[in-house]
Scaffold this active site. Sequence first.
Site, short mmCIF file in Angstrom:
data_model
loop_
_atom_site.label_atom_id
_atom_site.label_comp_id
_atom_site.label_asym_id
_atom_site.label_seq_id
_atom_site.Cartn_x
_atom_site.Cartn_y
_atom_site.Cartn_z
N SER A 141 15.17 78.67 -14.99
CA SER A 141 13.81 79.16 -14.89
C SER A 141 13.75 80.49 -14.12
O SER A 141 14.38 81.46 -14.52
CB SER A 141 12.93 78.08 -14.24
OG SER A 141 11.56 78.36 -14.41
N HIS A 151 10.27 71.76 -19.99
CA HIS A 151 10.77 72.59 -18.89
C HIS A 151 11.13 71.67 -17.72
O HIS A 151 10.41 70.74 -17.40
CB HIS A 151 9.69 73.58 -18.47
CG HIS A 151 10.18 74.62 -17.54
ND1 HIS A 151 10.82 75.76 -17.98
CD2 HIS A 151 10.17 74.70 -16.18
CE1 HIS A 151 11.16 76.51 -16.94
NE2 HIS A 151 10.79 75.88 -15.84
N ASP A 177 8.23 73.90 -24.19
CA ASP A 177 8.26 74.75 -23.00
C ASP A 177 7.59 76.09 -23.32
O ASP A 177 7.96 76.75 -24.29
CB ASP A 177 9.73 74.99 -22.60
CG ASP A 177 9.89 75.73 -21.28
OD1 ASP A 177 8.89 76.21 -20.72
OD2 ASP A 177 11.03 75.86 -20.82
#
Length: 307
Positions: free
Chosen positions: A156, A277, A247
């Site tokens: 991320s 995610h 996501d």
Amino acid sequence: MNLSKQIQEVLTYIDGIEIPTTLTSPQEQGRAFYEQFIPMAGNKEEVYLTKDQLLAIENHQIPLRIYRPNNQPVLPAIVYFHGGWFNAGSLETHDTPLRQIANQTQAIIISVDYRLAPEHPFPAGLQDCEAAVSWVIDQALFLGIQPNQIAIAGDSAGAALATTITRKLRHKISAQILIYPVTDNSLSSASWTTYKNGPILNLNGAIEAWQWYLPHHKDHSNPDAIPLFANDLEQLPPTFIAIADHDPLKDEAIVYAKKLQQQNNTVSIKTYEETTHGFFQMGVYFSQADVLIRDIANFLQTSNLSK
């Protein structure tokens, strides 16, 4: 939106998280919320040796956690930057999956607890990450690390940091691993439209995260902060990009992968079906988390052998 049973179970767990009422600032609340994701990763594997230490730079110290999978004198290494929208995450939030990666890859893992926004906006966290990687490179033999087998990884927001460090140090890095990377601050992709209300990430949280991380307008197009703005992408090391199915970051990861490929870089990209995610940290619910870790091990074996 039809979501799998596993995703529904994750959302039920998250809905049950309670934040201590003593925390008043939004960033403290967010960090406490994220720390409570830890049980979703499952049981902690034993690793041959773990060591916490502080890396002193200029006027502060960077906490590091080093995982050593065996007693061999020299091993490959992965320097890891955790996710958390640049404002949350810690050595603890990623401890469980990093133990698994250490055992699967038989590489030394160095986890970096970089400074967080909004108290420390860009480029503070990035500077910490670069300092940590430079230290690992400089001290490789002392740390028992093979100098030509140092990879960079992150998930991320941590993957966004990883892209920049890899660009800066490309000739000293053997591979990069980007797990559902943040690459674009425009929040305008089709997947952001589809998943603007979640699951896991949502548009309002993303807007706040970028405001905290980049409070100065001059940084809004800085390629060191926004990976998609980078154009010096030639001669990068082999790259593995993992994408979660449901996501909002899905499309920007694909665009970044294509941009790397256009510069003739070797890029392996894989979408993990019926995941959200954060699934890398949710091994209790997603068997794909184990698959991802095995895929990382296979990728690193191939890229290190070719280095």
